[in-house]
Each structure stands twice: as structure tokens, then as C-alpha cells.
Write a protein that holds these residues in place. Structure first.
Motif, PDB file in Angstrom:
ATOM      1  N   ASP A 151     -14.203   5.025  32.398  1.00  0.00           N
ATOM      2  CA  ASP A 151     -14.101   4.756  31.125  1.00  0.00           C
ATOM      3  C   ASP A 151     -13.795   5.569  29.768  1.00  0.00           C
ATOM      4  N   ALA A 152     -13.167   5.630  28.619  1.00  0.00           N
ATOM      5  CA  ALA A 152     -13.750   6.137  27.477  1.00  0.00           C
ATOM      6  C   ALA A 152     -14.411   5.108  27.398  1.00  0.00           C
ATOM      7  N   VAL A 153     -14.797   6.933  26.055  1.00  0.00           N
ATOM      8  CA  VAL A 153     -16.358   6.521  25.403  1.00  0.00           C
ATOM      9  C   VAL A 153     -15.844   7.186  24.044  1.00  0.00           C
ATOM     10  N   CYS A 154     -15.470   5.378  23.240  1.00  0.00           N
ATOM     11  CA  CYS A 154     -15.078   5.690  21.278  1.00  0.00           C
ATOM     12  C   CYS A 154     -15.489   4.990  20.505  1.00  0.00           C
ATOM     13  N   VAL A 155     -15.476   6.047  19.363  1.00  0.00           N
ATOM     14  CA  VAL A 155     -16.348   5.529  17.886  1.00  0.00           C
ATOM     15  C   VAL A 155     -15.197   5.836  16.502  1.00  0.00           C
ATOM     16  N   SER A 156     -15.368   4.608  16.246  1.00  0.00           N
ATOM     17  CA  SER A 156     -14.346   4.214  14.909  1.00  0.00           C
ATOM     18  C   SER A 156     -14.773   4.818  13.743  1.00  0.00           C
ATOM     19  N   LEU A 157     -14.146   5.495  12.790  1.00  0.00           N
ATOM     20  CA  LEU A 157     -14.041   6.809  12.106  1.00  0.00           C
ATOM     21  C   LEU A 157     -13.374   5.418  10.702  1.00  0.00           C
ATOM     22  N   TYR A 158     -13.694   5.057   9.761  1.00  0.00           N
ATOM     23  CA  TYR A 158     -12.998   5.050   8.820  1.00  0.00           C
ATOM     24  C   TYR A 158     -12.738   5.778   7.486  1.00  0.00           C
ATOM     25  N   LYS A 159     -11.556   5.986   6.960  1.00  0.00           N
ATOM     26  CA  LYS A 159     -11.260   6.646   5.202  1.00  0.00           C
ATOM     27  C   LYS A 159     -10.951   6.341   4.747  1.00  0.00           C
ATOM     28  N   ARG A 160     -11.192   5.586   3.063  1.00  0.00           N
ATOM     29  CA  ARG A 160     -10.635   4.637   1.821  1.00  0.00           C
ATOM     30  C   ARG A 160      -8.959   5.359   1.505  1.00  0.00           C
ATOM     31  N   GLN A 161      -8.499   4.745   1.610  1.00  0.00           N
ATOM     32  CA  GLN A 161      -6.777   5.371   0.859  1.00  0.00           C
ATOM     33  C   GLN A 161      -6.116   5.019  -0.300  1.00  0.00           C
ATOM     34  N   TYR A 162      -6.083   5.941  -1.280  1.00  0.00           N
ATOM     35  CA  TYR A 162      -5.116   5.672  -2.655  1.00  0.00           C
ATOM     36  C   TYR A 162      -3.645   5.659  -2.234  1.00  0.00           C
ATOM     37  N   PRO A 163      -3.222   4.398  -3.342  1.00  0.00           N
ATOM     38  CA  PRO A 163      -1.781   4.335  -3.011  1.00  0.00           C
ATOM     39  C   PRO A 163      -0.832   5.659  -3.634  1.00  0.00           C
ATOM     40  N   LYS A 164      -0.326   6.160  -3.168  1.00  0.00           N
ATOM     41  CA  LYS A 164      -0.004   7.078  -4.296  1.00  0.00           C
ATOM     42  C   LYS A 164       1.091   6.269  -5.168  1.00  0.00           C
ATOM     43  N   ASP A 165       1.972   5.175  -4.968  1.00  0.00           N
ATOM     44  CA  ASP A 165       3.410   5.339  -6.019  1.00  0.00           C
ATOM     45  C   ASP A 165       2.501   5.096  -6.983  1.00  0.00           C
ATOM     46  N   LEU A 166       1.075   4.134  -6.640  1.00  0.00           N
ATOM     47  CA  LEU A 166       0.550   3.632  -8.308  1.00  0.00           C
ATOM     48  C   LEU A 166       0.393   4.886  -9.011  1.00  0.00           C
ATOM     49  N   GLU A 167       0.194   4.366 -10.811  1.00  0.00           N
ATOM     50  CA  GLU A 167      -0.080   5.232 -11.261  1.00  0.00           C
ATOM     51  C   GLU A 167      -1.699   3.788 -12.219  1.00  0.00           C
ATOM     52  N   TRP A 168      -2.638   4.867 -11.920  1.00  0.00           N
ATOM     53  CA  TRP A 168      -3.645   3.974 -12.696  1.00  0.00           C
ATOM     54  C   TRP A 168      -3.959   4.147 -13.785  1.00  0.00           C
ATOM     55  N   SER A 169      -4.492   3.405 -14.215  1.00  0.00           N
ATOM     56  CA  SER A 169      -4.735   2.933 -16.341  1.00  0.00           C
ATOM     57  C   SER A 169      -5.706   2.768 -16.500  1.00  0.00           C
ATOM     58  N   GLY A 170      -6.478   3.312 -16.895  1.00  0.00           N
ATOM     59  CA  GLY A 170      -8.464   2.118 -16.857  1.00  0.00           C
ATOM     60  C   GLY A 170      -7.767   0.695 -15.615  1.00  0.00           C
ATOM     61  N   TYR A 171      -8.320  -0.076 -16.434  1.00  0.00           N
ATOM     62  CA  TYR A 171      -8.037  -1.576 -15.293  1.00  0.00           C
ATOM     63  C   TYR A 171      -6.614  -2.206 -14.731  1.00  0.00           C
ATOM     64  N   ALA A 172      -5.848  -2.175 -15.658  1.00  0.00           N
ATOM     65  CA  ALA A 172      -4.335  -2.775 -15.566  1.00  0.00           C
ATOM     66  C   ALA A 172      -4.073  -1.638 -15.206  1.00  0.00           C
ATOM     67  N   LEU A 173      -3.116  -1.914 -14.211  1.00  0.00           N
ATOM     68  CA  LEU A 173      -1.675  -0.974 -13.178  1.00  0.00           C
ATOM     69  C   LEU A 173      -0.337  -1.511 -13.960  1.00  0.00           C
ATOM     70  N   GLY A 174      -0.240  -0.614 -13.518  1.00  0.00           N
ATOM     71  CA  GLY A 174       1.726  -1.380 -14.729  1.00  0.00           C
ATOM     72  C   GLY A 174       2.533  -2.204 -13.756  1.00  0.00           C
ATOM     73  N   TRP A 175       2.492  -2.433 -12.547  1.00  0.00           N
ATOM     74  CA  TRP A 175       3.362  -3.477 -11.840  1.00  0.00           C
ATOM     75  C   TRP A 175       2.280  -5.390 -12.468  1.00  0.00           C
TER      76      TRP A 175
END
Length: 102
Positions: free
Chosen positions: A74-98
């Protein structure tokens, strides 16, 4: 929320019923101590869950306790998670352009 999942794998060097000595997942004992709270799982016949008991030596070996019997193949595994941010969206306060177009 976008998450990226990474799986680290190691191999059981010695197996005795529910306890295994695992190598090749980490490089030093500090990394083993850092990931002690993480839950491990086996990739094989039983899909067992396990916890790191203690680091062994200075090269990243560790003692792992599983909830059932584990096999040498058997292989022994551990899962790791990292938060990713979208590259094509511009963040402007609480509202996004779309969102303003709706």
C-alpha cells in the motif's frame, strides 16, 4: 472558493498489523512533526486512515498507526489543500466587474 489539492505519498518500510514505518514522504524530522495533526490514508486494498505517532531518525521516516491492518504494497498518502485566487478577475471591494453587469 477555489482549492488546489496536492497529495504527498510515502511507502511502508516495515509493517506490523496496524503499525507501519513509512519513508520517502518527508525529508527531515521537522516536516514530520509539522504534519503530525494531518490525517493519512492508504492507497490500496483497504483504504485505511492513520495518524503519525512519532518521527524516526533525521531523514523523514515516521511511525504511523492505522485503523486496520495495512499491507506492505500500500502507498501511504496525505492530502494538502491550498487556496487559489482567479487570475482573470479584478477585485474591487465587495463587488466584481461581472457582478455589476447582472
Amino acid at each position: 472558493l477555489l482549492l488546489k489539492r496536492t497529495v504527498l505519498t510515502g511507502w511502508p518500510m516495515r509493517v506490523h498489523k496496524k503499525t507501519a514505518t513509512v519513508r520517502f514522504m518527508f525529508h527531515n524530522a521537522e516536516d514530520v512533526r509539522y504534519f503530525m495533526p494531518a490525517e493519512l490514508w492508504s492507497k490500496g486494498g483497504g483504504h485505511r486512515r492513520g495518524k503519525i505517532v512519532e518521527p524516526l531518525g533525521t531523514h523523514g521516516g515516521m511511525k504511523v498507526k492505522f485503523d486496520g491492518t495495512i499491507r506492505q504494497s500500500d502507498a501511504v498518502c496525505v492530502s494538502l489543500y491550498k487556496r487559489q485566487y482567479p487570475k482573470d478577475l479584478e477585485w474591487s471591494g465587495y463587488a466584481l466587474g461581472w457582478l455589476q453587469d447582472l
